[in-house]
Design an enzyme around this catalytic site. Structure first.
Site, PDB file in Angstrom:
ATOM      1  N   PRO A  82       0.853  -1.191   0.000  1.00  0.00           N
ATOM      2  CA  PRO A  82       0.000   0.000   0.000  1.00  0.00           C
ATOM      3  C   PRO A  82       0.884   1.234   0.000  1.00  0.00           C
ATOM      4  O   PRO A  82       1.968   1.214   0.578  1.00  0.00           O
ATOM      5  CB  PRO A  82      -0.762  -0.100   1.335  1.00  0.00           C
ATOM      6  CG  PRO A  82      -0.116  -1.189   2.121  1.00  0.00           C
ATOM      7  CD  PRO A  82       1.025  -1.763   1.351  1.00  0.00           C
ATOM      8  N   TYR A  84       0.817   5.849  -0.294  1.00  0.00           N
ATOM      9  CA  TYR A  84       0.002   7.072  -0.395  1.00  0.00           C
ATOM     10  C   TYR A  84       0.903   8.265  -0.679  1.00  0.00           C
ATOM     11  O   TYR A  84       2.098   8.249  -0.370  1.00  0.00           O
ATOM     12  CB  TYR A  84      -0.827   7.276   0.876  1.00  0.00           C
ATOM     13  CG  TYR A  84      -0.034   7.656   2.103  1.00  0.00           C
ATOM     14  CD1 TYR A  84       0.802   6.736   2.721  1.00  0.00           C
ATOM     15  CD2 TYR A  84      -0.132   8.928   2.660  1.00  0.00           C
ATOM     16  CE1 TYR A  84       1.526   7.067   3.855  1.00  0.00           C
ATOM     17  CE2 TYR A  84       0.574   9.275   3.799  1.00  0.00           C
ATOM     18  CZ  TYR A  84       1.405   8.331   4.390  1.00  0.00           C
ATOM     19  OH  TYR A  84       2.129   8.661   5.509  1.00  0.00           O
ATOM     20  N   ASP A 113      -3.336   4.477  -2.227  1.00  0.00           N
ATOM     21  CA  ASP A 113      -4.438   4.983  -1.417  1.00  0.00           C
ATOM     22  C   ASP A 113      -4.846   6.325  -2.038  1.00  0.00           C
ATOM     23  O   ASP A 113      -4.405   7.380  -1.598  1.00  0.00           O
ATOM     24  CB  ASP A 113      -3.954   5.153   0.030  1.00  0.00           C
ATOM     25  CG  ASP A 113      -5.065   5.604   0.964  1.00  0.00           C
ATOM     26  OD1 ASP A 113      -6.164   5.927   0.474  1.00  0.00           O
ATOM     27  OD2 ASP A 113      -4.816   5.630   2.184  1.00  0.00           O
ATOM     28  N   ARG A 161      -4.377  -3.405   0.976  1.00  0.00           N
ATOM     29  CA  ARG A 161      -3.924  -4.806   1.010  1.00  0.00           C
ATOM     30  C   ARG A 161      -5.057  -5.735   0.571  1.00  0.00           C
ATOM     31  O   ARG A 161      -4.824  -6.711  -0.154  1.00  0.00           O
ATOM     32  CB  ARG A 161      -3.432  -5.188   2.417  1.00  0.00           C
ATOM     33  CG  ARG A 161      -2.207  -4.405   2.837  1.00  0.00           C
ATOM     34  CD  ARG A 161      -1.641  -4.896   4.163  1.00  0.00           C
ATOM     35  NE  ARG A 161      -0.659  -3.946   4.675  1.00  0.00           N
ATOM     36  CZ  ARG A 161      -0.914  -3.033   5.610  1.00  0.00           C
ATOM     37  NH1 ARG A 161      -2.110  -2.950   6.172  1.00  0.00           N
ATOM     38  NH2 ARG A 161       0.045  -2.203   6.002  1.00  0.00           N
ATOM     39  N   ASP A 190       5.157  -2.994   3.441  1.00  0.00           N
ATOM     40  CA  ASP A 190       4.919  -1.550   3.519  1.00  0.00           C
ATOM     41  C   ASP A 190       6.040  -0.811   2.798  1.00  0.00           C
ATOM     42  O   ASP A 190       7.161  -1.322   2.691  1.00  0.00           O
ATOM     43  CB  ASP A 190       4.846  -1.096   4.981  1.00  0.00           C
ATOM     44  CG  ASP A 190       3.567  -1.583   5.657  1.00  0.00           C
ATOM     45  OD1 ASP A 190       2.708  -2.158   4.956  1.00  0.00           O
ATOM     46  OD2 ASP A 190       3.445  -1.397   6.875  1.00  0.00           O
ATOM     47  N   ASP A 191       5.729   0.419   2.331  1.00  0.00           N
ATOM     48  CA  ASP A 191       6.711   1.090   1.474  1.00  0.00           C
ATOM     49  C   ASP A 191       7.889   1.705   2.227  1.00  0.00           C
ATOM     50  O   ASP A 191       8.856   2.142   1.600  1.00  0.00           O
ATOM     51  CB  ASP A 191       6.027   2.130   0.555  1.00  0.00           C
ATOM     52  CG  ASP A 191       5.313   3.244   1.319  1.00  0.00           C
ATOM     53  OD1 ASP A 191       5.392   3.273   2.560  1.00  0.00           O
ATOM     54  OD2 ASP A 191       4.663   4.087   0.664  1.00  0.00           O
ATOM     55  N   ASP A 192       7.832   1.741   3.560  1.00  0.00           N
ATOM     56  CA  ASP A 192       8.906   2.419   4.301  1.00  0.00           C
ATOM     57  C   ASP A 192       9.838   1.461   5.047  1.00  0.00           C
ATOM     58  O   ASP A 192      10.840   1.906   5.615  1.00  0.00           O
ATOM     59  CB  ASP A 192       8.312   3.438   5.274  1.00  0.00           C
ATOM     60  CG  ASP A 192       7.295   2.832   6.225  1.00  0.00           C
ATOM     61  OD1 ASP A 192       6.809   1.715   5.944  1.00  0.00           O
ATOM     62  OD2 ASP A 192       6.990   3.462   7.244  1.00  0.00           O
ATOM     63  N   GLU A 277      -3.265  -8.131  11.763  1.00  0.00           N
ATOM     64  CA  GLU A 277      -2.587  -9.310  11.217  1.00  0.00           C
ATOM     65  C   GLU A 277      -3.344 -10.571  11.622  1.00  0.00           C
ATOM     66  O   GLU A 277      -3.552 -11.478  10.807  1.00  0.00           O
ATOM     67  CB  GLU A 277      -1.130  -9.369  11.711  1.00  0.00           C
ATOM     68  CG  GLU A 277      -0.241  -8.241  11.173  1.00  0.00           C
ATOM     69  CD  GLU A 277      -0.359  -6.914  11.930  1.00  0.00           C
ATOM     70  OE1 GLU A 277      -1.196  -6.832  12.867  1.00  0.00           O
ATOM     71  OE2 GLU A 277       0.362  -5.963  11.588  1.00  0.00           O
ATOM     72  N   HIS A 304      11.359  -2.589  10.672  1.00  0.00           N
ATOM     73  CA  HIS A 304      10.201  -1.693  10.582  1.00  0.00           C
ATOM     74  C   HIS A 304      10.694  -0.253  10.704  1.00  0.00           C
ATOM     75  O   HIS A 304      10.359   0.471  11.648  1.00  0.00           O
ATOM     76  CB  HIS A 304       9.214  -2.047  11.708  1.00  0.00           C
ATOM     77  CG  HIS A 304       7.922  -1.328  11.623  1.00  0.00           C
ATOM     78  ND1 HIS A 304       7.623  -0.240  12.412  1.00  0.00           N
ATOM     79  CD2 HIS A 304       6.843  -1.529  10.842  1.00  0.00           C
ATOM     80  CE1 HIS A 304       6.403   0.194  12.116  1.00  0.00           C
ATOM     81  NE2 HIS A 304       5.914  -0.576  11.166  1.00  0.00           N
TER      82      HIS A 304
HETATM   83  N1  UDP Z   1      -0.520   3.905   3.969  1.00  0.00           N
HETATM   84  C1  UDP Z   1      -1.582   4.153   3.136  1.00  0.00           C
HETATM   85  N2  UDP Z   1      -2.452   5.175   3.448  1.00  0.00           N
HETATM   86  C2  UDP Z   1      -2.301   5.965   4.548  1.00  0.00           C
HETATM   87  C3  UDP Z   1      -1.206   5.687   5.396  1.00  0.00           C
HETATM   88  C4  UDP Z   1      -0.346   4.647   5.095  1.00  0.00           C
HETATM   89  O1  UDP Z   1      -1.739   3.478   2.131  1.00  0.00           O
HETATM   90  O2  UDP Z   1      -3.127   6.866   4.764  1.00  0.00           O
HETATM   91  C5  UDP Z   1       0.438   2.811   3.649  1.00  0.00           C
HETATM   92  C6  UDP Z   1       1.892   3.215   3.768  1.00  0.00           C
HETATM   93  O3  UDP Z   1       2.376   3.722   2.534  1.00  0.00           O
HETATM   94  C7  UDP Z   1       2.555   1.915   4.158  1.00  0.00           C
HETATM   95  C8  UDP Z   1       1.478   1.199   4.954  1.00  0.00           C
HETATM   96  O4  UDP Z   1       0.235   1.786   4.590  1.00  0.00           O
HETATM   97  O5  UDP Z   1       2.930   1.146   3.034  1.00  0.00           O
HETATM   98  C9  UDP Z   1       1.677   1.326   6.455  1.00  0.00           C
HETATM   99  O6  UDP Z   1       1.687   2.686   6.809  1.00  0.00           O
HETATM  100  P1  UDP Z   1       2.804   3.311   7.776  1.00  0.00           P
HETATM  101  O7  UDP Z   1       4.149   2.910   7.275  1.00  0.00           O
HETATM  102  O8  UDP Z   1       2.535   4.743   7.931  1.00  0.00           O
HETATM  103  O9  UDP Z   1       2.473   2.514   9.085  1.00  0.00           O
HETATM  104  P2  UDP Z   1       3.377   2.277  10.370  1.00  0.00           P
HETATM  105  O10 UDP Z   1       4.796   2.167   9.940  1.00  0.00           O
HETATM  106  O11 UDP Z   1       3.148   3.457  11.224  1.00  0.00           O
HETATM  107  O12 UDP Z   1       2.866   1.015  10.926  1.00  0.00           O
HETATM  108 MN    MN Z   2       5.765   2.011   8.233  1.00  0.00          MN
END
Ligand code: UDP
Ligand code: MN
Length: 331
Positions: A82, A84, A113, A161, A190-192, A277, A304
């Site tokens: 996912p 955004y 998103d 997802r 996740d992308d980060d 999950e 993470h």
């Molecule tokens: N994400 C999304 N929409 C949102 C916020 C997050 O699609 O409004 C995506 C984000 O790009 C990532 C995943 O959902 O791939 C998890 O988000 P984030 O990394 O912010 O979550 P955290 O690391 O805080 O669990």
């Molecule tokens: Mn994240």
């Protein structure tokens, strides 16, 4: 001198004759076969050794992601991400795509998103060199985290997802369309986060659901399933270890076959914090069926990580004077 030569010739003739008679006698007899079989045994054991070595090499090349000698190809890894729009989006997706370029047989399902597919993501994917599917679905406004909300308040990326799962079931789930018996593994990336290449080779052998540690998550150095005798017996986590599956999204992969066999399994956006999950996995496996990877869950191969939100103080100040950065430059 003459006599002596004659004697030598006669002796030579007699010895040859005796030799010939002996050889003829041997021909008629049954042999002692152990002696004759010895070279055969040696050949067989040499070939056995050769076969063992080839098998080992095939196994190793499977681990290294190289083509296998066996007939069925290794499973494809379907990664659902996912994403955004925000300042760091292109940087995150660039890093991720360049990691995935090193992974053989990977298909990237990117789900934006957003109300529509954006050109930024579309162009990035088109130029990535990866096998990919570009999808989008906007998170309902009431489900979206608002500015200033703590990040744990609402789960993020849920509908995206689920949209990835829907596409998999539609595109890869049709009977007779199993792409030549091609099997698959599904991972939610996740992308980060930060992913080691080794992680993908670990998850490739997933039969149902495989699990491994995740670094820098849940207020811990790492969270991980605890493995005893090859089985997951509990979880090393700081918060609510009693959850059905106290795993981070990055800490498991599911076989495509299992997801197709359970067409209703999906993430529940209404699940309480920390139970997202579990909401998917509960319908798919029991904890004792989990397959531990990464050396019995002793290695951290995914982190993470979270990217700092860039400050735009100077940009805003310059923009107020009409001197801001060129909006035509994609960042
Ligand atoms: N994400 C999304 N929409 C949102 C916020 C997050 O699609 O409004 C995506 C984000 O790009 C990532 C995943 O959902 O791939 C998890 O988000 P984030 O990394 O912010 O979550 P955290 O690391 O805080 O669990
Ligand atoms: Mn994240």
């Amino acid at each position: 001198m003459r006599l002596k030569l004659k004697t030598v010739f006669v002796l030579y003739f007699l010895v040859s004759l005796l030799g010939l008679i002996y050889a003829l006698m041997q021909l008629g007899q049954r042999c002692d076969c152990t002696e004759h079989d010895a070279p055969k045994e040696r050949t067989i054991s040499r070939l056995r050794g050769e076969l063992r070595r080839l098998r080992e090499r095939a196994k190793k090349s499977e681990v290294a992601g190289q083509p296998q000698i066996e007939s069925s190809p290794p499973p494809t890894i379907f990664v659902i991400t996912p994403t955004y729009a925000r300042l760091v989006q292109k940087a995150e997706l660039t890093r991720l795509s360049q990691t995935f370029l090193h992974v053989p047989r990977l298909h990237w399902i990117v789900v934006e998103d957003s109300q529509t597919k954006t050109p930024l993501v579309g162009q990035l994917l088109a130029q990535s060199g990866l096998s990919y599917t570009h999808l989008h679905v906007a998170t309902a406004r009431e489900r979206k985290l608002q500015e200033g909300d703590p990040s744990w308040l609402k789960p993020r990326g849920v509908e995206q997802r689920n949209e990835g799962l829907r596409w998999l079931r539609e595109d890869r789930g049709a009977p007779g369309d199993r792409r030549g018996g091609q099997s698959g593994v599904v991972y939610f990336a996740d992308d980060d986060n930060t992913y080691s290449l080794r992680l993908f080779e670990e998850m490739r052998s997933t039969r149902r659901v495989s699990v491994w540690p995740v670094g820098l998550v849940g207020g811990m150095k790492y969270e991980k399933p605890v493995v005893e005798g090859g089985k997951v017996v509990r979880f090393h986590v700081g918060w609510r270890p009693g959850r059905p599956f106290p795993l981070d999204m990055a800490g498991f992969a599911v076989s495509l076959e299992l997801l197709l066999a359970n067409p209703d399994s999906r993430f529940d956006g209404d699940a309480p914090t920390g139970f997202l999950e579990s909401s998917l996995l509960q319908g798919l496996v029991t904890a004792d069926q989990l397959e531990p990877k990464a050396d019995n869950c002793s290695k951290v191969l995914v982190w993470h990580t979270r990217t700092e939100k860039p400050k735009m103080k100077r940009e805003d100040a310059l923009q107020a004077q009409g001197l801001g950065s060129d909006p035509a430059v994609e960042v």
